[in-house]
Design a protein around this motif. Structure first.
Motif, mmCIF file in Angstrom:
data_model
loop_
_atom_site.group_PDB
_atom_site.id
_atom_site.type_symbol
_atom_site.label_atom_id
_atom_site.label_comp_id
_atom_site.label_asym_id
_atom_site.label_seq_id
_atom_site.Cartn_x
_atom_site.Cartn_y
_atom_site.Cartn_z
ATOM 1 N N ILE A 130 0.771 -1.296 -0.049
ATOM 2 C CA ILE A 130 0.049 0.112 -0.031
ATOM 3 C C ILE A 130 0.712 1.235 0.049
ATOM 4 C CG2 ILE A 130 -1.465 1.214 1.305
ATOM 5 C CD1 ILE A 130 -2.493 -1.491 2.566
ATOM 6 N N LEU A 131 0.736 2.072 -0.864
ATOM 7 C CA LEU A 131 1.444 3.146 -1.165
ATOM 8 C C LEU A 131 0.573 4.561 -0.842
ATOM 9 C CD1 LEU A 131 4.276 4.903 -1.604
ATOM 10 C CD2 LEU A 131 3.712 4.482 -4.308
ATOM 11 N N VAL A 132 0.844 5.409 -0.183
ATOM 12 C CA VAL A 132 0.048 6.635 -0.126
ATOM 13 C C VAL A 132 0.885 7.816 -0.031
ATOM 14 C CG1 VAL A 132 -1.660 8.056 1.120
ATOM 15 C CG2 VAL A 132 -1.712 5.466 1.445
ATOM 16 N N ASN A 133 0.946 8.590 -1.242
ATOM 17 C CA ASN A 133 1.555 9.609 -1.731
ATOM 18 C C ASN A 133 1.033 10.763 -1.076
ATOM 19 O OD1 ASN A 133 4.028 8.583 -3.150
ATOM 20 N ND2 ASN A 133 2.392 8.073 -4.718
ATOM 21 N N ILE B 287 -2.406 2.021 -4.565
ATOM 22 C CA ILE B 287 -1.673 3.240 -4.506
ATOM 23 C C ILE B 287 -2.911 4.227 -4.344
ATOM 24 C CG2 ILE B 287 -0.549 4.852 -5.894
ATOM 25 C CD1 ILE B 287 0.760 2.269 -7.327
ATOM 26 N N VAL B 288 -2.755 5.232 -3.366
ATOM 27 C CA VAL B 288 -3.623 6.310 -3.211
ATOM 28 C C VAL B 288 -2.662 7.701 -3.191
ATOM 29 C CG1 VAL B 288 -5.478 7.462 -1.902
ATOM 30 C CG2 VAL B 288 -5.140 4.887 -1.853
ATOM 31 N N ASN B 289 -3.104 8.512 -4.089
ATOM 32 C CA ASN B 289 -2.337 9.667 -4.340
ATOM 33 C C ASN B 289 -3.367 10.896 -3.714
ATOM 34 O OD1 ASN B 289 -0.002 8.903 -5.731
ATOM 35 N ND2 ASN B 289 -1.396 8.672 -7.542
ATOM 36 N N VAL B 290 -2.940 11.699 -2.835
ATOM 37 C CA VAL B 290 -3.542 12.382 -1.850
ATOM 38 C C VAL B 290 -3.453 13.700 -2.641
ATOM 39 C CG1 VAL B 290 -3.959 13.859 -0.013
ATOM 40 C CG2 VAL B 290 -3.327 11.276 0.305
ATOM 41 N N ALA B 291 -4.374 14.009 -3.580
ATOM 42 C CA ALA B 291 -4.287 15.186 -4.507
ATOM 43 C C ALA B 291 -4.977 16.554 -3.761
ATOM 44 C CB ALA B 291 -4.792 14.980 -5.949
ATOM 45 N N SER B 292 -6.123 16.936 -4.165
ATOM 46 C CA SER B 292 -6.868 18.120 -3.610
ATOM 47 C C SER B 292 -7.760 18.553 -4.507
ATOM 48 C CB SER B 292 -5.725 19.317 -3.461
ATOM 49 O OG SER B 292 -6.309 20.603 -3.034
ATOM 50 N N ALA B 293 -8.756 19.188 -3.865
ATOM 51 C CA ALA B 293 -9.761 19.892 -4.654
ATOM 52 C C ALA B 293 -9.295 20.692 -5.940
ATOM 53 C CB ALA B 293 -10.729 20.489 -3.933
#
Length: 278
Positions: free
Chosen positions: A104-107, A155-161
């Motif tokens: 599990i990779l969370v960026n 893989i979950v990439n924490v982007a943004s609104a």
């Protein structure tokens, strides 16, 4: 069964099970704020967790001990600088040696600077793109071969609104987050037949140290009080008129890492109180 206490008159609901037992999770930028909340949500579900980020050594060590003791999972901290590709590669290898390959990779690592384009310092532009966008490419590049070989990966990439809409004075941040959403879609397509999902979550404003700094910067730039900045700038477009919570974002990420989300890939999921619905 784990339960969550609820207000009087409401039924108890099941708490998180240890559905990620045996999985190895790396969460970048996780020594505070959203990243730490995500790391804890994964630890609650039984994952071995690697924290990453900077801060006082004794405080980080105490955080690792707390997570390990409360949730009965292995936890370690790695100070790899997400702006340095060689350090990212080393982080992935150290994790594999300590816990096993990353499942599990969370960026989540991110930085911010606010200025008009013509006043935007070039070094800030480069740093924001390096940490908010390029770092995710380097972590994914390192993690994907092993994920594909084992036919499992999240893989979950924490982007943004701001990966979906723009705001003034945030050229580098908006560019990086839009790029991160695009990178997410490409990875999802490339890995879809190998049991690997890749998604982005797009929080609106969540009350964290990063947002607190932005509030102070904008108050100074516009000659407003911090309370006015919150009301007129930050929450003006957020229909719920409240900041999202770290737990809400962390719970969303944890769901995307679960078996139930195996057919969800390539999405950019707003957690923004309806902001991007406008």
């Amino acid at each position: 069964m784990n339960t969550i206490m609820t207000p009087a008159g409401l039924a108890e609901v099941p708490g998180p099970s240890r559905s990620l037992e045996g999985r190895v999770a790396i969460v970048t930028g996780s020594t505070s704020g959203i990243g730490l909340g995500i790391a804890e949500a994964l630890a609650i579900r039984g994952a071995s967790v690697v924290l990453n980020g900077f801060g006082p050594t004794d405080e980080i060590a105490a955080t690792c001990r707390r997570l390990a003791e409360i949730h009965d999972v292995p936890v370690r901290h790695d100070r790899a600088d997400m702006a340095q590709p060689a350090e990212i590669t080393a982080l992935m290898e150290r994790t594999a040696r300590a816990f096993g390959p990353c499942d599990i990779l969370v960026n989540n690592a991110g930085i911010q600077h606010v200025a008009q384009i013509e006043d935007f310092p070039p070094d800030k532009w480069e740093a924001i793109l390096a940490i908010n966008l390029s770092a995710a490419f380097h972590t994914m590049r390192a993690a994907l071969p092993r994920m594909k070989a084992r036919r499992f990966g999240r893989i979950v990439n924490v982007a943004s609104a701001h990966g979906l809409v723009a705001s003034p004075f945030k050229s580098a941040y908006v560019a990086a987050k839009h790029g991160l959403v695009g990178l997410t879609k490409v990875a999802a397509l490339e890995a879809a037949e190998n049991g690997v999902t890749c998604n982005a979550v797009c929080p609106g404003y969540v009350w964290t140290p990063l947002v607190a700094d932005q509030v102070a910067q904008q108050a100074t730039a516009h000659g407003l009080s911090e309370e006015e900045v919150v009301r007129r700038v930050f929450l003006a477009e957020q229909p719920t008129r409240r900041f999202a919570t770290v737990d809400e974002v962390a719970g969303t990420v944890a769901f995307l890492c679960s078996r139930a989300a195996a057919s969800i890939t390539g999405i950019a999921l707003p957690v923004d109180g309806g902001w991007t619905t406008h």
